[in-house]
Enzyme design. Structure first.
Site, mmCIF file in Angstrom:
data_model
loop_
_atom_site.group_PDB
_atom_site.id
_atom_site.type_symbol
_atom_site.label_atom_id
_atom_site.label_comp_id
_atom_site.label_asym_id
_atom_site.label_seq_id
_atom_site.Cartn_x
_atom_site.Cartn_y
_atom_site.Cartn_z
ATOM 1 C CG ASP A 10 -2.108 0.907 1.081
ATOM 2 O OD1 ASP A 10 -2.345 1.411 -0.035
ATOM 3 O OD2 ASP A 10 -2.798 1.143 2.093
ATOM 4 N N GLY A 11 0.328 2.333 -0.548
ATOM 5 C CA GLY A 11 1.003 3.626 -0.479
ATOM 6 C C GLY A 11 1.598 4.106 -1.794
ATOM 7 C CG ASN A 12 2.004 1.534 -5.146
ATOM 8 O OD1 ASN A 12 2.903 1.341 -4.335
ATOM 9 N ND2 ASN A 12 1.531 0.587 -5.939
ATOM 10 N N GLY A 13 0.024 5.484 -4.295
ATOM 11 C CA GLY A 13 -0.575 6.778 -4.636
ATOM 12 C C GLY A 13 0.059 7.902 -3.826
ATOM 13 N NE ARG A 23 -4.431 6.887 -7.015
ATOM 14 C CZ ARG A 23 -4.209 6.498 -5.762
ATOM 15 N NH1 ARG A 23 -3.973 7.385 -4.817
ATOM 16 N NH2 ARG A 23 -4.231 5.229 -5.454
ATOM 17 C CG HIS A 27 -0.221 2.099 -9.293
ATOM 18 N ND1 HIS A 27 -0.407 1.799 -7.965
ATOM 19 C CD2 HIS A 27 -1.332 2.774 -9.686
ATOM 20 C CE1 HIS A 27 -1.593 2.275 -7.579
ATOM 21 N NE2 HIS A 27 -2.164 2.870 -8.602
ATOM 22 C CB THR A 56 -13.169 -7.988 -4.839
ATOM 23 O OG1 THR A 56 -13.133 -7.844 -3.413
ATOM 24 C CG2 THR A 56 -12.747 -9.407 -5.188
ATOM 25 C CG LEU A 121 9.484 -17.111 -3.616
ATOM 26 C CD1 LEU A 121 9.203 -17.150 -2.119
ATOM 27 C CD2 LEU A 121 10.032 -15.743 -4.014
ATOM 28 N NE ARG A 178 -8.057 0.593 5.215
ATOM 29 C CZ ARG A 178 -7.862 1.900 5.443
ATOM 30 N NH1 ARG A 178 -8.057 2.406 6.637
ATOM 31 N NH2 ARG A 178 -7.472 2.686 4.468
HETATM 32 C C1 IPE Z 1 -5.583 -2.847 -0.373
HETATM 33 O O1 IPE Z 1 -5.190 -1.524 -0.535
HETATM 34 C C2 IPE Z 1 -5.510 -3.580 -1.652
HETATM 35 C C3 IPE Z 1 -4.192 -3.694 -2.271
HETATM 36 C C4 IPE Z 1 -3.048 -3.297 -1.798
HETATM 37 C C5 IPE Z 1 -4.202 -4.330 -3.527
HETATM 38 P P1 IPE Z 1 -6.229 -0.322 -0.669
HETATM 39 O O2 IPE Z 1 -5.423 0.908 -0.715
HETATM 40 O O3 IPE Z 1 -7.160 -0.575 -1.802
HETATM 41 O O4 IPE Z 1 -7.055 -0.459 0.703
HETATM 42 P P2 IPE Z 1 -8.020 0.563 1.432
HETATM 43 O O5 IPE Z 1 -9.078 0.955 0.446
HETATM 44 O O6 IPE Z 1 -7.213 1.735 1.850
HETATM 45 O O7 IPE Z 1 -8.549 -0.186 2.597
HETATM 46 C C1 IPE Z 2 -1.472 0.205 -3.386
HETATM 47 O O1 IPE Z 2 -1.257 1.569 -3.387
HETATM 48 C C2 IPE Z 2 -1.668 -0.352 -4.773
HETATM 49 C C3 IPE Z 2 -3.033 -0.801 -5.065
HETATM 50 C C4 IPE Z 2 -4.054 -0.819 -4.243
HETATM 51 C C5 IPE Z 2 -3.263 -1.280 -6.403
HETATM 52 P P1 IPE Z 2 -2.459 2.604 -3.389
HETATM 53 O O2 IPE Z 2 -2.797 2.926 -4.789
HETATM 54 O O3 IPE Z 2 -3.582 2.097 -2.562
HETATM 55 O O4 IPE Z 2 -1.771 3.848 -2.700
HETATM 56 P P2 IPE Z 2 -2.448 4.888 -1.709
HETATM 57 O O5 IPE Z 2 -3.080 4.106 -0.585
HETATM 58 O O6 IPE Z 2 -3.468 5.634 -2.494
HETATM 59 O O7 IPE Z 2 -1.311 5.745 -1.257
HETATM 60 MG MG MG Z 3 -4.090 2.350 -0.627
#
Ligand code: IPE
Ligand code: IPE
Ligand code: MG
Length: 237
Positions: A10-13, A23, A27, A56, A121, A178
């Site tokens: 998480d956190g790419n955006g 964003r 990714h 999903t 792996l 979460r």
């Molecule tokens: C969870 O991340 C799904 C993936 C990393 C693929 P999200 O960024 O979608 O989760 P929420 O919406 O913050 O819970």
């Molecule tokens: C996780 O990064 C990648 C995917 C859910 C596909 P996010 O795209 O959720 O990044 P944030 O949470 O917006 O920083």
């Molecule tokens: Mg996210």
């Protein structure tokens, strides 16, 4: 060493936003962390690495971001599979699949069959995956077989990762604490590790920190500390 590590990447955006980039740049950069973590897990002797790539619920994102992610998945399969194969890595994809394009489906099937006999792996990518879907899918399979009573082992046998041990260590990056509908059943006794590090910044050192934290944990599975063999106790130096 944990046998099975599961990661919510998480956190790419946010990584991109911090740099005033779109964003999707996050990714793209996140894919480099995937490469690094896969390499590190292989070297460290982790047997299963499961990465949450698309939930999903992620279909709810803006259409252009969803398309970019699907394209990135196709391109990653196109460019990385030979490398994975040469490193004896088995690739598996967990999730629904029905909503994927024909091209993506074909690439997934080719990648899975090409790497099927590798025994290094096992890298699982959860895409269009949801923990609730996984459980319901298993239940529906059992119903279709005419089963009227379901016990834990029958259900576990029909989950999408029935062939793997449950995750020992669960990691989520980017500060969110979460599960976001990842492996709901399988995480029942996993050790949870949360870090503020954004996924594109997550590297080998960050992985080793998570594993170090795992080493500090005492896994009791309901028992008392005193019941554990000495080597699993954390109060005995
Ligand atoms: C969870 O991340 C799904 C993936 C990393 C693929 P999200 O960024 O979608 O989760 P929420 O919406 O913050 O819970
Ligand atoms: C996780 O990064 C990648 C995917 C859910 C596909 P996010 O795209 O959720 O990044 P944030 O949470 O917006 O920083
Ligand atoms: Mg996210």
């Amino acid at each position: 060493m944990p046998k099975h590590i599961a990661i919510i990447m998480d956190g790419n955006g946010r990584w991109a936003k911090k740099r005033f980039l779109p964003r999707v740049a996050g990714h793209k950069r996140g894919l480099e962390s995937v490469r690094e973590v896969v390499g590190a897990c292989k070297e460290l002797g982790v047997e299963y690495l499961t990465l949450f790539a698309f939930s999903t619920e992620n279909w709810r994102r803006p259409q252009d971001e969803v398309s970019f992610l699907m394209d990135l998945f196709i391109r990653a399969l196109e460019h990385e599979v030979d490398k994975l194969h040469n490193n004896n890595i088995r690739l598996r994809v967990l999730g629904m699949r029905e909503r994927f394009s024909a091209e993506l489906l074909e690439r997934i099937e080719r990648a899975e069959s090409k790497t099927a006999n590798n025994n290094g792996l096992t890298l699982s990518i959860a895409a269009d995956y949801g923990g609730r879907w996984d459980i319901l899918n298993a239940v529906n399979h059992l119903i279709a077989q005419g089963v009227t009573q379901i016990d834990e082992s029958a259900l576990a046998e029909h989950l999408s990762m029935s062939w793997a041990p449950e995750p020992d260590l669960f990691i989520r990056t980017a500060g969110e604490q979460r599960i976001s509908n990842f492996l709901l059943w399988q995480l029942a006794y996993s050790e949870l590790y949360f870090t503020d590090c954004l996924w594109p910044d997550f590297d080998r050192t960050a992985l080793e920190q998570a594993i170090d934290s795992y080493w500090q944990r005492e896994r009791r599975f309901g028992r008392t500390s005193e019941q554990l063999p000495d080597h699993l106790r954390r109060d005995i130096p």
